[in-house]
Scaffold this motif. Structure first.
Motif, mmCIF file in Angstrom:
data_model
loop_
_atom_site.group_PDB
_atom_site.id
_atom_site.type_symbol
_atom_site.label_atom_id
_atom_site.label_comp_id
_atom_site.label_asym_id
_atom_site.label_seq_id
_atom_site.Cartn_x
_atom_site.Cartn_y
_atom_site.Cartn_z
ATOM 1 N N TYR A 66 0.842 -1.200 0.000
ATOM 2 C CA TYR A 66 0.000 0.000 0.000
ATOM 3 C C TYR A 66 0.877 1.251 0.000
ATOM 4 O O TYR A 66 1.881 1.328 0.717
ATOM 5 C CB TYR A 66 -0.916 0.011 1.215
ATOM 6 N N SER A 67 0.498 2.245 -0.805
ATOM 7 C CA SER A 67 1.250 3.494 -0.869
ATOM 8 C C SER A 67 0.300 4.663 -1.103
ATOM 9 O O SER A 67 -0.835 4.472 -1.559
ATOM 10 C CB SER A 67 2.311 3.443 -1.972
ATOM 11 N N ARG A 68 0.773 5.861 -0.788
ATOM 12 C CA ARG A 68 -0.009 7.077 -0.994
ATOM 13 C C ARG A 68 0.892 8.141 -1.604
ATOM 14 O O ARG A 68 2.090 8.191 -1.336
ATOM 15 C CB ARG A 68 -0.550 7.618 0.335
ATOM 16 N N GLY A 69 0.297 9.012 -2.426
ATOM 17 C CA GLY A 69 1.039 10.098 -3.054
ATOM 18 C C GLY A 69 0.799 11.429 -2.350
ATOM 19 O O GLY A 69 -0.300 11.683 -1.838
ATOM 20 N N PHE A 70 1.824 12.269 -2.336
ATOM 21 C CA PHE A 70 1.742 13.590 -1.716
ATOM 22 C C PHE A 70 2.495 14.600 -2.585
ATOM 23 O O PHE A 70 3.493 14.268 -3.216
ATOM 24 C CB PHE A 70 2.383 13.594 -0.323
ATOM 25 N N THR A 71 2.004 15.841 -2.591
ATOM 26 C CA THR A 71 2.720 16.948 -3.206
ATOM 27 C C THR A 71 3.040 17.961 -2.112
ATOM 28 O O THR A 71 2.143 18.397 -1.393
ATOM 29 C CB THR A 71 1.893 17.621 -4.309
ATOM 30 N N THR A 72 4.309 18.295 -1.976
ATOM 31 C CA THR A 72 4.758 19.223 -0.939
ATOM 32 C C THR A 72 5.367 20.445 -1.594
ATOM 33 O O THR A 72 6.177 20.329 -2.519
ATOM 34 C CB THR A 72 5.804 18.554 -0.028
ATOM 35 N N THR A 73 4.968 21.622 -1.120
ATOM 36 C CA THR A 73 5.478 22.876 -1.661
ATOM 37 C C THR A 73 6.219 23.621 -0.560
ATOM 38 O O THR A 73 5.651 23.892 0.503
ATOM 39 C CB THR A 73 4.347 23.751 -2.220
ATOM 40 N N VAL A 86 5.207 25.802 4.401
ATOM 41 C CA VAL A 86 5.297 24.492 3.758
ATOM 42 C C VAL A 86 3.873 23.955 3.631
ATOM 43 O O VAL A 86 3.117 23.970 4.617
ATOM 44 C CB VAL A 86 6.155 23.505 4.570
ATOM 45 N N ALA A 87 3.493 23.522 2.426
ATOM 46 C CA ALA A 87 2.138 23.001 2.192
ATOM 47 C C ALA A 87 2.201 21.521 1.830
ATOM 48 O O ALA A 87 3.007 21.118 0.987
ATOM 49 C CB ALA A 87 1.458 23.787 1.074
ATOM 50 N N PHE A 88 1.354 20.722 2.479
ATOM 51 C CA PHE A 88 1.269 19.282 2.235
ATOM 52 C C PHE A 88 -0.083 18.970 1.600
ATOM 53 O O PHE A 88 -1.128 19.221 2.205
ATOM 54 C CB PHE A 88 1.383 18.502 3.543
ATOM 55 N N ASP A 89 -0.064 18.399 0.409
ATOM 56 C CA ASP A 89 -1.302 18.107 -0.319
ATOM 57 C C ASP A 89 -1.368 16.614 -0.625
ATOM 58 O O ASP A 89 -0.654 16.113 -1.500
ATOM 59 C CB ASP A 89 -1.324 18.916 -1.619
ATOM 60 N N PRO A 90 -2.200 15.851 0.095
ATOM 61 C CA PRO A 90 -2.322 14.417 -0.178
ATOM 62 C C PRO A 90 -3.148 14.155 -1.430
ATOM 63 O O PRO A 90 -4.068 14.908 -1.756
ATOM 64 C CB PRO A 90 -3.036 13.889 1.072
ATOM 65 N N ARG A 117 10.899 26.623 14.179
ATOM 66 C CA ARG A 117 9.866 27.102 15.099
ATOM 67 C C ARG A 117 8.534 27.202 14.367
ATOM 68 O O ARG A 117 8.451 27.791 13.289
ATOM 69 C CB ARG A 117 10.247 28.474 15.661
ATOM 70 N N VAL A 118 7.506 26.607 14.943
ATOM 71 C CA VAL A 118 6.179 26.638 14.331
ATOM 72 C C VAL A 118 5.480 27.939 14.708
ATOM 73 O O VAL A 118 5.268 28.235 15.887
ATOM 74 C CB VAL A 118 5.328 25.436 14.792
ATOM 75 N N LEU A 119 5.109 28.717 13.694
ATOM 76 C CA LEU A 119 4.402 29.976 13.915
ATOM 77 C C LEU A 119 2.891 29.819 13.762
ATOM 78 O O LEU A 119 2.125 30.602 14.314
ATOM 79 C CB LEU A 119 4.908 31.040 12.940
ATOM 80 N N GLY A 120 2.468 28.835 13.025
ATOM 81 C CA GLY A 120 1.037 28.613 12.836
ATOM 82 C C GLY A 120 0.780 27.523 11.817
ATOM 83 O O GLY A 120 1.710 27.017 11.187
ATOM 84 N N TYR A 121 -0.489 27.184 11.648
ATOM 85 C CA TYR A 121 -0.859 26.157 10.675
ATOM 86 C C TYR A 121 -2.342 26.275 10.383
ATOM 87 O O TYR A 121 -3.112 26.814 11.185
ATOM 88 C CB TYR A 121 -0.521 24.749 11.177
ATOM 89 N N SER A 161 -5.523 20.116 2.482
ATOM 90 C CA SER A 161 -4.077 20.326 2.519
ATOM 91 C C SER A 161 -3.714 21.017 3.833
ATOM 92 O O SER A 161 -4.473 21.828 4.354
ATOM 93 C CB SER A 161 -3.625 21.197 1.343
ATOM 94 N N LEU A 162 -2.547 20.694 4.348
ATOM 95 C CA LEU A 162 -2.041 21.318 5.561
ATOM 96 C C LEU A 162 -0.968 22.333 5.187
ATOM 97 O O LEU A 162 -0.020 22.005 4.465
ATOM 98 C CB LEU A 162 -1.447 20.264 6.492
ATOM 99 N N VAL A 163 -1.129 23.568 5.659
ATOM 100 C CA VAL A 163 -0.128 24.617 5.455
ATOM 101 C C VAL A 163 0.459 24.977 6.815
ATOM 102 O O VAL A 163 -0.277 25.352 7.734
ATOM 103 C CB VAL A 163 -0.736 25.874 4.799
ATOM 104 N N VAL A 164 1.773 24.834 6.941
ATOM 105 C CA VAL A 164 2.457 25.132 8.198
ATOM 106 C C VAL A 164 3.386 26.313 7.978
ATOM 107 O O VAL A 164 4.160 26.339 7.012
ATOM 108 C CB VAL A 164 3.279 23.923 8.694
ATOM 109 N N THR A 165 3.295 27.312 8.842
ATOM 110 C CA THR A 165 4.180 28.465 8.795
ATOM 111 C C THR A 165 5.298 28.272 9.808
ATOM 112 O O THR A 165 5.031 28.019 10.988
ATOM 113 C CB THR A 165 3.414 29.766 9.084
#
Length: 221
Positions: A66-73, A86-90, A117-121, A161-165
């Motif tokens: 089993y596998s999954r694809g992701f696009t990360t920016t 950083v954006a994670f798009d499954p 350091r995480v500023l937000g998400y 999608s998850l966007v982390v600052t």
């Protein structure tokens, strides 16, 4: 593939927590990444191979391949102390209807270098999720996108999608990848209602440690 995992009816509480999590994350994301970082952003496609198992009528069995694809920016390089996103798009998912009448407790985990350091998400987008409300849970350097609500099986859906600052450390590099390390701390999975016996059982996956995947690398300096 099934442990009669009884669905707890804590949806109202979970939905409230989700709303609080999202509003707090949105507030934190008032910080905007510098234009230079945004201009230098690179999108990378990755495939994560998982170690998976499930249960049926009380018996566990492996799910191989089993596998999954992701696009990360993410930017390829930032200055020390700079802020960036950083954006994670499954990739979209179809849980086969012959094995999944209904899904709940869907989750996907991401990991960020602990030196940053995480500023937000925040969560962005999503498709065919019905009334399911997703939120983000922090697990140290990991972010788990999850929902206690249900989605019907056999229908393609797209998780938000998850966007982390982040703020870059003084030197080195900021890397990201799949989170999770065991069946107890899943990288990906859900609980499902099997149409053949109307029992709830988990579908559990964690990223294969023998085939490590890096989603993005942002050099600092």
């Amino acid at each position: 593939m099934k442990k009669v995992v009884k669905k707890t009816k804590k949806k109202a509480t979970a939905a409230t927590a989700a709303a609080v999590s999202l509003s707090a994350a949105t507030a934190l994301l008032a910080f905007a990444a510098p234009a230079s970082a945004a201009e230098d952003s690179v999108s990378t496609s990755s495939t994560v191979g998982y170690v998976c198992q499930s249960r049926f009528d009380g018996s566990w069995f492996p799910i191989n391949g089993y596998s999954r694809g992701f696009t990360t920016t993410a930017p390829s390089k930032v200055s020390a102390g700079a802020g960036f996103n950083v954006a994670f798009d499954p990739a979209p998912i179809v849980a086969l209807g012959e094995y999944n009448k209904e899904l709940t407790d869907i989750e996907v985990a991401y990991k960020v270098s602990p030196e940053a350091r995480v500023l937000g998400y925040k969560l962005v987008g999503g498709k065919n999720l019905g009334s399911a409300v997703f939120h983000v849970e922090r697990r140290g350097a990991e972010f788990v996108v999850t929902s206690p609500d249900s989605i019907p099986g056999g229908v393609e859906f797209d998780l938000p999608s998850l966007v982390v600052t982040l703020r870059a450390p003084g030197q080195g590099a900021v890397t990201t990848g799949p989170g999770g390390s065991s069946f107890e701390q899943r990288s990906f999975g859900w609980n499902r209602l099997h149409p053949a016996n109307d029992q709830w059982d988990p579908f559990q996956c964690y990223a294969d440690p023998a085939k490590p995947v890096v989603f993005s690398t942002t050099a600092v300096g």
